[in-house]
Motif scaffolding. Structure first.
Motif, mmCIF file in Angstrom:
data_model
loop_
_atom_site.group_PDB
_atom_site.id
_atom_site.type_symbol
_atom_site.label_atom_id
_atom_site.label_comp_id
_atom_site.label_asym_id
_atom_site.label_seq_id
_atom_site.Cartn_x
_atom_site.Cartn_y
_atom_site.Cartn_z
ATOM 1 N N THR A 293 -2.451 -6.508 -1.745
ATOM 2 C CA THR A 293 -1.425 -6.829 -0.747
ATOM 3 C C THR A 293 -0.988 -8.288 -0.803
ATOM 4 O OG1 THR A 293 -3.110 -7.267 0.946
ATOM 5 C CG2 THR A 293 -2.252 -5.024 0.798
ATOM 6 N N MET A 294 -1.479 -9.026 -1.793
ATOM 7 C CA MET A 294 -1.092 -10.424 -1.960
ATOM 8 C C MET A 294 -0.001 -10.556 -3.016
ATOM 9 S SD MET A 294 -4.961 -12.005 -1.990
ATOM 10 C CE MET A 294 -4.411 -13.656 -2.429
ATOM 11 N N PHE A 295 0.534 -11.738 -3.151
ATOM 12 C CA PHE A 295 1.513 -12.102 -4.172
ATOM 13 C C PHE A 295 2.824 -11.333 -3.980
ATOM 14 C CE2 PHE A 295 -2.700 -12.970 -5.901
ATOM 15 C CZ PHE A 295 -2.567 -14.305 -6.244
ATOM 16 N N LYS A 296 3.744 -11.480 -4.938
ATOM 17 C CA LYS A 296 5.086 -10.915 -4.768
ATOM 18 C C LYS A 296 5.113 -9.399 -4.859
ATOM 19 C CE LYS A 296 6.239 -11.808 -9.646
ATOM 20 N NZ LYS A 296 7.068 -12.613 -10.552
ATOM 21 N N GLY A 297 4.151 -8.802 -5.581
ATOM 22 C CA GLY A 297 4.037 -7.354 -5.576
ATOM 23 C C GLY A 297 4.425 -6.655 -6.858
ATOM 24 N N LEU A 298 4.981 -7.357 -7.843
ATOM 25 C CA LEU A 298 5.442 -6.694 -9.060
ATOM 26 C C LEU A 298 4.272 -6.157 -9.885
ATOM 27 C CD1 LEU A 298 7.936 -5.979 -10.702
ATOM 28 C CD2 LEU A 298 7.753 -8.189 -11.844
ATOM 29 N N GLU A 299 3.342 -7.027 -10.260
ATOM 30 C CA GLU A 299 2.179 -6.589 -11.021
ATOM 31 C C GLU A 299 1.285 -5.678 -10.180
ATOM 32 O OE1 GLU A 299 3.033 -9.734 -10.553
ATOM 33 O OE2 GLU A 299 3.687 -10.463 -12.522
ATOM 34 N N GLN A 300 1.216 -5.965 -8.889
ATOM 35 C CA GLN A 300 0.371 -5.173 -7.995
ATOM 36 C C GLN A 300 0.894 -3.742 -7.856
ATOM 37 O OE1 GLN A 300 1.500 -8.320 -7.308
ATOM 38 N NE2 GLN A 300 -0.477 -9.292 -7.763
ATOM 39 N N THR A 301 2.202 -3.553 -7.929
ATOM 40 C CA THR A 301 2.775 -2.204 -7.869
ATOM 41 C C THR A 301 2.323 -1.384 -9.068
ATOM 42 O OG1 THR A 301 4.719 -2.966 -6.642
ATOM 43 C CG2 THR A 301 4.918 -0.877 -7.833
ATOM 44 N N ALA A 302 2.394 -1.975 -10.262
ATOM 45 C CA ALA A 302 1.954 -1.263 -11.464
ATOM 46 C C ALA A 302 0.469 -0.927 -11.381
ATOM 47 C CB ALA A 302 2.254 -2.113 -12.703
ATOM 48 N N GLU A 303 -0.327 -1.871 -10.886
ATOM 49 C CA GLU A 303 -1.767 -1.625 -10.757
ATOM 50 C C GLU A 303 -2.048 -0.515 -9.746
ATOM 51 O OE1 GLU A 303 -5.848 -4.048 -9.489
ATOM 52 O OE2 GLU A 303 -3.997 -5.159 -9.950
ATOM 53 N N LEU A 304 -1.309 -0.500 -8.653
ATOM 54 C CA LEU A 304 -1.507 0.526 -7.632
ATOM 55 C C LEU A 304 -1.206 1.918 -8.188
ATOM 56 C CD1 LEU A 304 -2.012 1.336 -4.665
ATOM 57 C CD2 LEU A 304 0.423 0.913 -4.242
ATOM 58 N N VAL A 305 -0.112 2.057 -8.930
ATOM 59 C CA VAL A 305 0.238 3.359 -9.503
ATOM 60 C C VAL A 305 -0.811 3.789 -10.521
ATOM 61 C CG1 VAL A 305 1.945 4.587 -10.897
ATOM 62 C CG2 VAL A 305 2.695 3.037 -9.091
ATOM 63 N N HIS A 306 -1.263 2.846 -11.335
ATOM 64 C CA HIS A 306 -2.258 3.159 -12.370
ATOM 65 C C HIS A 306 -3.568 3.648 -11.765
ATOM 66 C CE1 HIS A 306 -4.288 2.958 -16.219
ATOM 67 N NE2 HIS A 306 -5.215 2.181 -15.691
ATOM 68 N N GLU A 307 -3.941 3.095 -10.608
ATOM 69 C CA GLU A 307 -5.226 3.436 -9.986
ATOM 70 C C GLU A 307 -5.042 4.251 -8.707
ATOM 71 O OE1 GLU A 307 -7.318 -0.204 -9.405
ATOM 72 O OE2 GLU A 307 -7.542 -0.593 -11.555
ATOM 73 N N ALA A 308 -3.930 4.969 -8.603
ATOM 74 C CA ALA A 308 -3.618 5.691 -7.365
ATOM 75 C C ALA A 308 -4.699 6.694 -6.981
ATOM 76 C CB ALA A 308 -2.267 6.406 -7.510
ATOM 77 N N GLY A 309 -5.344 7.288 -7.969
ATOM 78 C CA GLY A 309 -6.367 8.290 -7.691
ATOM 79 C C GLY A 309 -7.574 7.751 -6.954
ATOM 80 N N ARG A 310 -7.743 6.461 -6.938
ATOM 81 C CA ARG A 310 -8.887 5.848 -6.253
ATOM 82 C C ARG A 310 -8.684 5.756 -4.745
ATOM 83 N NH1 ARG A 310 -9.805 0.150 -8.499
ATOM 84 N NH2 ARG A 310 -11.188 0.198 -6.698
ATOM 85 N N TYR A 311 -7.448 5.937 -4.289
ATOM 86 C CA TYR A 311 -7.133 5.668 -2.891
ATOM 87 C C TYR A 311 -6.884 6.960 -2.112
ATOM 88 C CZ TYR A 311 -6.413 0.884 -4.522
ATOM 89 O OH TYR A 311 -6.595 -0.360 -5.077
ATOM 90 N N THR A 312 -7.403 7.008 -0.902
ATOM 91 C CA THR A 312 -7.092 8.100 0.009
ATOM 92 C C THR A 312 -5.704 7.884 0.607
ATOM 93 O OG1 THR A 312 -8.013 6.965 1.936
ATOM 94 C CG2 THR A 312 -9.540 8.306 0.598
ATOM 95 N N VAL A 313 -5.185 8.918 1.269
ATOM 96 C CA VAL A 313 -3.891 8.785 1.939
ATOM 97 C C VAL A 313 -3.945 7.661 2.972
ATOM 98 C CG1 VAL A 313 -2.245 9.925 3.480
ATOM 99 C CG2 VAL A 313 -3.241 11.186 1.560
ATOM 100 N N GLY A 314 -5.030 7.624 3.735
ATOM 101 C CA GLY A 314 -5.172 6.576 4.745
ATOM 102 C C GLY A 314 -5.178 5.194 4.145
ATOM 103 N N ALA A 315 -5.865 5.032 3.014
ATOM 104 C CA ALA A 315 -5.921 3.725 2.360
ATOM 105 C C ALA A 315 -4.543 3.305 1.851
ATOM 106 C CB ALA A 315 -6.918 3.758 1.209
ATOM 107 N N LEU A 316 -3.782 4.257 1.311
ATOM 108 C CA LEU A 316 -2.437 3.941 0.828
ATOM 109 C C LEU A 316 -1.526 3.517 1.974
ATOM 110 C CD1 LEU A 316 -2.047 6.878 -1.705
ATOM 111 C CD2 LEU A 316 -2.135 4.452 -2.290
#
Length: 430
Positions: A293-316
């Motif tokens: 949730t830090m920084f501008k979000g560009l690299e973090q968006t790619a990382e979130l999609v790549h590791e989406a399976g690690r997160y529950t709906v609530g966490a997302l």
């Protein structure tokens, strides 16, 4: 950009321009595009280097564990202090408050450029949840106006600003299409006849030069890795709108809260105080939401999609909400930066939550619709919302659905407040 301003930009190229005039002005347009991209790249490199120092080299040297909560809070608070000192004491005072600006806002004087650059580099490096778009457009607009004022009368001030906006947008999003879409509404307001593409010719040339320059410099695109959309279903229109609407509602809630939070911080009057406080709050939010949730979000968006399976709906959903709150705090407390990139991250998180909740919903469709909803609130521009949704997924097969889904989503957001502070809250003492 209002009609008068749009007309000013258009007057440099007559309603029915001659080919010779377009060719002569194409050279300055290309130069502005290349220069805009280089300025963006230099600021990105500087912020990346400073970020590496703050978040990797120094912590390793002093034995601080990666992701340490106290280090996160300390760095963001110190970032707020340094940005506040910049706004208070450096000539130019960081330019206009980013909470009050859009892509086509008037550029600052050239004397404000160093303070804007310092503020944006500090914010990007320190992990502030804002993108570079608003301040870098301000910087490039100021530089273009100053440069042409010194070397040539061929390019009027309003055209120089338009070319800088186009070149920067092309560099930011990696394609001239984004600039053409942003400026279509502006050039449509120009009085007189002539082809739309005669009026877009020079801005698109600048945007193309900016986009190609960034590609040559090896800057990554916004696209994430998702499976292509191959099996269209009528139900996808309903599920896609549901995700886009949920994302838009999050953006609308943020837009309602924005001016109140802005006034709350600025009631403290001294930018050293309210920006330092904003940094401390951002540090606490980063501890709550995590590094994504830090920084501008560009690299973090790619990382979130790549590791989406690690997160529950609530966490997302927590990630999306924390990112939006961090965006509001950063923009309200005097940090310089844009709102689109952080909004995209929040929208993608909402889309991934929708994908997890709705059986059989394709991930690419969910991500695109999540981004579309909140970007529609942030930009009030359906073309840009569709463009960014397609850019993130890289899947043109989604275009027909997104065009349809945009229509009811637009009706949902059209009467909501803008994600921008209005004129009555713009009086910010520096």
């Amino acid at each position: 950009m209002d009609e008068h301003e749009a007309g000013g930009a258009g007057e440099a190229v007559a309603p029915e321009p001659r080919v010779r005039a377009l060719l002569l002005l194409a050279l300055p347009a290309l130069a502005v595009g290349v220069g805009s991209a280089l300025t963006l790249w230099v600021l990105d490199v500087a912020s990346d280097a400073l970020g590496e120092l703050l978040w990797t080299i120094v912590p390793d040297a002093v034995g601080v564990a990666n992701g340490s909560p106290w280090w996160t809070i300390a760095v963001l608070t110190a970032t707020g202090l340094l940005v506040g000192l910049t706004l208070r004491f450096v000539p130019g005072h960081g330019g206009a408050d980013s909470a009050t600006t859009e892509f086509d806002s008037p550029p600052p004087p050239a004397t404000a450029v160093p303070s804007i650059a310092i503020a944006v580099v500090l914010g990007l490096a320190g992990g502030v949840s804002l993108g570079p778009e608003n301040p870098i457009i301000a910087i490039n607009g100021a530089l273009a106006v100053a440069a042409f004022a010194r070397v040539s009368r061929l390019v009027p001030q309003r055209l120089a600003v338009t070319l800088a906006v186009a070149g920067t947008i092309g560099a930011l999003f990696g394609t001239p299409v984004a600039a053409a879409l942003v400026l279509t509404g502006a050039v449509a307001a120009i009085r007189g006849g002539g082809s739309l593409w005669d009026k877009l010719f020079l801005p698109v040339a600048s945007a193309a030069a900016g986009a190609l320059t960034m590609r040559m410099l090896g800057v990554d695109s916004m696209q994430v890795d998702v499976a292509p959309y191959t099996d269209p279903q009528l139900l996808d229109l309903a599920t896609g709108f549901a995700v886009a609407a949920a994302s838009a509602l999050l953006g609308i809630a943020a837009a309602f809260a924005f001016p109140y939070l802005h006034r709350l911080f600025h009631a403290l009057r001294d930018p050293v105080v309210f920006t330092t406080l904003g940094g401390a709050v951002l540090g606490a939010l980063a501890v709550l939401g995590g590094p994504l949730t830090m920084f501008k979000g560009l690299e973090q968006t790619a990382e979130l999609v790549h590791e989406a399976g690690r997160y529950t709906v609530g966490a997302l959903l927590v990630l999306a909400v924390v990112k939006v709150i961090a965006l509001l705090v950063a923009a309200s407390s005097g940090f310089r930066g844009g709102r689109i990139f952080p909004a995209v991250f929040a929208g993608v998180a909402m889309g991934l939550a929708g994908h997890a909740l709705i059986p059989g919903m394709p991930m690419g469709l969910a991500i695109a619709c999540g981004a579309l909803g909140i970007v529609l609130v942030a930009t009030r521009d359906g073309w840009i919302a569709i463009f960014l949704a397609l850019t993130i997924t890289g899947d043109v097969a989604l275009l027909p659905l997104l065009c349809v889904i945009t229509l009811p989503t637009w009706l949902l957001v059209t009467k909501a407040p803008h994600l921008e502070v209005e004129a009555d809250a713009r009086r910010t003492p520096q």
